[in-house]
Design a protein around this motif. Sequence first.
Motif, PDB file in Angstrom:
ATOM      1  N   GLN A   5     -10.769  22.168  46.465  1.00 53.86           N
ATOM      2  CA  GLN A   5      -9.879  22.190  45.548  1.00 53.86           C
ATOM      3  C   GLN A   5     -10.012  20.949  44.480  1.00 53.86           C
ATOM      4  O   GLN A   5     -10.206  19.851  45.076  1.00 53.86           O
ATOM      5  CB  GLN A   5      -8.444  22.360  45.961  1.00 53.86           C
ATOM      6  N   THR A   6      -9.549  20.998  43.131  1.00 51.83           N
ATOM      7  CA  THR A   6      -9.838  19.922  42.408  1.00 51.83           C
ATOM      8  C   THR A   6      -8.348  19.297  42.164  1.00 51.83           C
ATOM      9  O   THR A   6      -7.336  19.654  42.817  1.00 51.83           O
ATOM     10  CB  THR A   6     -10.274  20.218  41.078  1.00 51.83           C
ATOM     11  N   ARG A   7      -8.128  17.963  42.004  1.00 56.94           N
ATOM     12  CA  ARG A   7      -7.054  17.384  41.743  1.00 56.94           C
ATOM     13  C   ARG A   7      -5.975  18.172  40.933  1.00 56.94           C
ATOM     14  O   ARG A   7      -4.695  18.248  41.430  1.00 56.94           O
ATOM     15  CB  ARG A   7      -7.272  16.054  41.086  1.00 56.94           C
TER      16      ARG A   7
END
Length: 52
Positions: free
Chosen positions: A2-4
């Motif tokens: 997951q990205t930020r």
Amino acid sequence: MQTREDIFNTLREALVELFELDPARISLDANLYQDLEIDSIDAVDLIDHIKR
């Protein structure tokens, strides 16, 4: 992975669902206790919700 941005969106969705907060109030700089009025018991509920 997951990205930020993905993580932030997950948190925002949980805060809106659990505490009926206005999504516009939720930002990366917002303080849970001071800005969003989330107390320690609410924070535990938030963590439990996200774990599921």
